[in-house]
Design an enzyme around this catalytic site. Structure first.
Site, mmCIF file in Angstrom:
data_model
loop_
_atom_site.group_PDB
_atom_site.id
_atom_site.type_symbol
_atom_site.label_atom_id
_atom_site.label_comp_id
_atom_site.label_asym_id
_atom_site.label_seq_id
_atom_site.Cartn_x
_atom_site.Cartn_y
_atom_site.Cartn_z
ATOM 1 N N GLU A 1 0.814 -1.228 0.000
ATOM 2 C CA GLU A 1 0.000 0.000 0.000
ATOM 3 C C GLU A 1 0.840 1.268 0.000
ATOM 4 O O GLU A 1 1.729 1.448 0.847
ATOM 5 C CB GLU A 1 -0.931 0.017 1.220
ATOM 6 C CG GLU A 1 -1.846 1.238 1.249
ATOM 7 C CD GLU A 1 -2.960 1.121 2.272
ATOM 8 O OE1 GLU A 1 -3.652 2.124 2.504
ATOM 9 O OE2 GLU A 1 -3.150 0.018 2.836
ATOM 10 N N LYS B 1 -8.489 -1.176 1.224
ATOM 11 C CA LYS B 1 -9.499 -1.472 2.240
ATOM 12 C C LYS B 1 -10.464 -2.485 1.648
ATOM 13 O O LYS B 1 -11.129 -2.217 0.654
ATOM 14 C CB LYS B 1 -10.233 -0.195 2.646
ATOM 15 C CG LYS B 1 -11.192 -0.343 3.804
ATOM 16 C CD LYS B 1 -10.497 -0.831 5.065
ATOM 17 C CE LYS B 1 -9.466 0.141 5.590
ATOM 18 N NZ LYS B 1 -8.810 -0.396 6.824
#
Length: 393
Positions: A195, A211
């Site tokens: 990420e 997410k």
């Protein structure tokens, strides 16, 4: 040049800071990197005077710096609660390591006579306590205190031998966009993060929040694509990070370039979006760090309220987890979020994992998701006996 010499990066200087010490970590990082001629160039668009031969690339001069910022340091930057003390107390909350390109004689790696051994993992809380924290987070959402919050667990294991080769194995996990190891005299951090917390090139700001997680199977992909809960949670974090970038972006320049794309990390599907903006004129590194740290996908929304809830719910600090780790060069900055990350401190390895909680979260499912995220990290750390000639810097 004789083969006994290597053209390589060598540590030139370093700065470390711990929560509780004086100063604002954002300002301290900014001042330290500025003093080494780094950081500012990454935050502005290229000009006619920019070239590939920046003075910092000369031998013996800084070419860039590794930067680590813990979640607690990020909270301190914005005046939010820093949470419980870190279980890895020897790992700093800020580490900046400046490198130069120098010619030096090759040397044999140090020998570590003790064989690699990793003991059983000991969690800081039981699955029942973790599930109770998720339920308490849902209650806070029901009261309207927060809209979403990340709840993170920790576990540690004793080890013998050199931890650096084990930590380096994390960087070879599939999808580890930010794979690498950063070390100090008595600590080390290994990262397998997919990420992007913040990337800046030519004045363009990019963040890529992740997410939403499911097993990397056909049905798992369908479940992630069709989950109303995961998509709603994801959109909340995209909105939060759009707002974070807007604080340091040119007016009207924030864009969502990609929304809810499904990517693979090890044996998991994850939902990722890409948000970009143009840096505001005169943007300072300290202001950029305050805008994006700690990362919204591992805090919640509203961010400061979520950090207050995290400080109550989590029994130990996040240490090296949920922070930022990457590189700052004369014309580029790239920090990954330290998810899928482990740290060595003294004679113990530490791992953190968790997930985002919404009103629709099921406590037992959230506990299982955290375990699924930690699984590949633990397996890589256990690994085979490491090769004595591999490691990380």
């Amino acid at each position: 040049m004789p083969s006994a010499y290597l053209d390589s990066l060598t540590e030139l200087d370093r700065f470390e800071w711990y929560v509780g010490q004086p100063g604002d970590p954002a300002e301290l990082i900014d001042a330290y990197l500025t003093g080494h001629g780094l950081g500012a160039g990454a935050l502005r668009p290229p000009t006619g005077t920019d070239s590939g031969t920046h003075p910092g690339t000369d031998h013996g001069h800084p070419v860039g710096a590794a930067l680590f910022v813990s979640a607690a340091a990020g909270a301190a930057m914005i005046g939010a609660p820093t949470g419980a003390p870190s279980p890895a107390a020897g790992v700093p909350d800020v580490a900046v390591v400046v490198y130069a390109r120098t010619t030096r004689r090759a040397h044999r790696p140090p020998q570590h006579p003790a064989p690699w051994w990793l003991g059983p993992w000991q969690p800081s809380w039981t699955p029942a306590a973790h599930a109770a924290a998720v339920a308490a987070a849902r209650d806070a959402i029901g009261r309207g205190d927060i809209y979403q919050v990340n709840v993170v667990g920790h576990s540690s294991a004793r080890y013998t031998g050199d931890p650096v080769p084990a930590l380096a194995r994390l960087g070879r996990l599939p999808g580890a966009r930010y794979g690498g190891v950063l070390t100090g005299d008595t600590w080390a951090i290994g990262c397998a993060s997919p990420e992007t917390l913040i990337e800046v090139t030519g004045g363009r700001l990019v963040t890529r929040p992740i997410k939403g997680t499911r097993p990397a199977t056909g049905p798992g992909r369908v479940a992630l694509l069709t989950s109303a809960k995961e998509r709603a949670e994801h959109i909340m974090i995209v909105d939060l990070e759009r707002n974070d970038l807007a604080r340091v972006a040119a007016t009207g320049s924030v864009r969502v370039d990609e929304l809810y794309a499904i990517r693979r990390w090890c044996d998991l599907w994850q939902a990722e979006s890409t948000i970009s903006a143009r840096a505001a004129d005169g943007l300072r590194l300290a202001d950029l760090l305050r805008a994006v740290c700690p990362g919204g996908s591992v805090t919640g929304t509203p961010k400061v309220s979520a950090l207050g809830r995290i400080a109550v719910l989590e029994p130990v600090g996040r240490g090296a987890g949920m922070g930022g780790l990457g590189w700052v060069g004369p014309n580029h900055l790239d920090l990954g979020l330290t998810i899928r990350t482990a740290a060595a401190d003294g004679d113990r390895l530490h791992v953190w994992a968790g997930g985002g909680i919404t009103w629709d979260s099921d406590p037992d499912a959230e506990v299982a998701e955290a375990a699924a995220k930690a699984g590949p990290v633990r397996a890589a750390l256990a690994g085979p006996e490491p090769d004595r000639h591999t490691g990380g810097t």
